[in-house]
Structures are given as C-alpha cells and as structure tokens.
Write an enzyme that holds these catalytic residues in place. Structure first.
Site, mmCIF file in Angstrom:
data_model
loop_
_atom_site.group_PDB
_atom_site.id
_atom_site.type_symbol
_atom_site.label_atom_id
_atom_site.label_comp_id
_atom_site.label_asym_id
_atom_site.label_seq_id
_atom_site.Cartn_x
_atom_site.Cartn_y
_atom_site.Cartn_z
ATOM 1 N N TRP A 2 -17.774 -9.685 28.632
ATOM 2 C CA TRP A 2 -17.907 -8.264 28.969
ATOM 3 C C TRP A 2 -19.279 -7.744 28.520
ATOM 4 O O TRP A 2 -19.962 -7.054 29.276
ATOM 5 C CB TRP A 2 -16.763 -7.489 28.311
ATOM 6 C CG TRP A 2 -16.906 -6.010 28.325
ATOM 7 C CD1 TRP A 2 -16.673 -5.168 29.374
ATOM 8 C CD2 TRP A 2 -17.330 -5.170 27.244
ATOM 9 N NE1 TRP A 2 -16.927 -3.867 29.005
ATOM 10 C CE2 TRP A 2 -17.332 -3.842 27.697
ATOM 11 C CE3 TRP A 2 -17.709 -5.426 25.921
ATOM 12 C CZ2 TRP A 2 -17.694 -2.772 26.890
ATOM 13 C CZ3 TRP A 2 -18.065 -4.355 25.124
ATOM 14 C CH2 TRP A 2 -18.059 -3.050 25.609
ATOM 15 N N LEU A 103 -24.050 -8.377 18.201
ATOM 16 C CA LEU A 103 -24.388 -7.179 17.437
ATOM 17 C C LEU A 103 -24.311 -5.941 18.311
ATOM 18 O O LEU A 103 -24.899 -5.888 19.400
ATOM 19 C CB LEU A 103 -25.789 -7.278 16.823
ATOM 20 C CG LEU A 103 -26.080 -6.134 15.841
ATOM 21 C CD1 LEU A 103 -25.279 -6.298 14.558
ATOM 22 C CD2 LEU A 103 -27.556 -6.060 15.527
ATOM 23 N N HIS A 104 -23.560 -4.969 17.837
ATOM 24 C CA HIS A 104 -23.426 -3.691 18.524
ATOM 25 C C HIS A 104 -23.297 -2.589 17.477
ATOM 26 O O HIS A 104 -22.862 -2.836 16.357
ATOM 27 C CB HIS A 104 -22.230 -3.700 19.484
ATOM 28 C CG HIS A 104 -20.918 -4.001 18.829
ATOM 29 N ND1 HIS A 104 -20.553 -5.274 18.430
ATOM 30 C CD2 HIS A 104 -19.881 -3.200 18.501
ATOM 31 C CE1 HIS A 104 -19.347 -5.245 17.892
ATOM 32 N NE2 HIS A 104 -18.919 -3.993 17.910
#
Length: 164
Positions: A2, A103-104
């Site tokens: 996604w 990483l978000h």
C-alpha cells in the site's frame, strides 16, 4: 505494498496533499484512511518518506536530519495552506513499534486522541530531531518502551524468552 503504491502514484494519487519528490529527503503527505476529511477536529495525515530502507525509529541517525526537518517543516506548511490548521495545533509523531515497517510520520489535530498517540507509543518528531542532533546513534542505543497486546506474536516471543 500500500505504501509503495502511494509513493509510486499507483494508488491514491488524487489524495496527495503535498509531495517533495527528492529521493533522499522527500516524502508524500496523504490523509490517513481513518480520517474522513469532513471536519478538522480529527485531522489525521501521514507523511510517507521516499527512502525505502528506513523501516522505523531504530534506523534513524543524524544523516536523516535533513529528511526529518523537511517532513516537519513542509508537512506543517502544507497542512496550514490546505486545511488552515497551524503547526501549533498539530501533534507530529512517529510510532515505536510501527504498525508497518516503512518510516512514516503522523500529523494529527492536537485535540484529537488518535489511536497510538499516547506517550507509550508516540515519539514527537521535534524530540526525535533534537535527540539525533545531540547523538547520531541515539535510537540505536536507547531503550524504547512500548505496549503490546497479549495476542501479538511479539508478546508471545517475549513470554517464550522469559522476559514477561
């Protein structure tokens, strides 16, 4: 997948609020699927970094400071421009442990009690930047406490190792 579909604009391209295309220091800012975008009380956006090798807070070093500063500054600017919510009214944080390993950064309305925004799991981005500026390997060395549900596989591993 996604995440990669968003970064490659194969999905949700129409939902992108902001993008910095730089492969090292860039990111895509999109509304989180939990937010219906009808009101600002529960504003919730996610910044997905372009660098794929950064999986979590543990991977960050001072080398990533330009990226993190971009996410913080440009994310706040994009939100105030698009939604009229100033940075002083945002909670900007990373989860540890993350729900997915790319990483978000979470951007939520300050008054919104978003899932996972509590102190046990959320690390404010401004604090992360300060910690890395003081010590490049801060997150490789620091003990990080985080909650686990009893049904999570990682909890079972801790039980088997006699750590719980």
């Amino acid at each position: 997948q996604w995440v990669y579909n968003i970064l490659e604009k194969k999905a949700e391209a129409d939902r992108i609020v902001h993008e910095n295309p730089d492969p090292s220091n860039g990111f895509v800012l999109v509304p989180d699927l939990k937010w219906n975008q009808n009101q600002l009380d529960d504003l919730y956006l996610i910044a997905l970094v372009h660098q794929r090798e950064i999986k979590s807070l543990r991977d960050l070093t001072a080398e990533h400071l330009p990226l993190l500063r971009n996410v913080l500054q440009e994310g706040k600017e994009a939100i105030v421009q698009r939604f009229g919510v100033p940075g002083s009214q945002l909670r900007i944080y990373l989860h540890y442990q993350p729900s997915y390993h790319h990483l978000h950064v979470h951007f939520t309305a300050l008054g919104y009690d978003a899932p996972g925004s509590s102190v046990e799991r959320a690390h404010l981005l401004a604090d992360v930047i300060d910690n890395l500026a003081m010590d490049s390997t801060y997150y490789q060395k620091r003990a990080l406490t985080f909650p686990l549900r009893a049904d999570e596989p990682l909890f079972k591993k801790f039980q088997e190792a006699g750590k719980v």
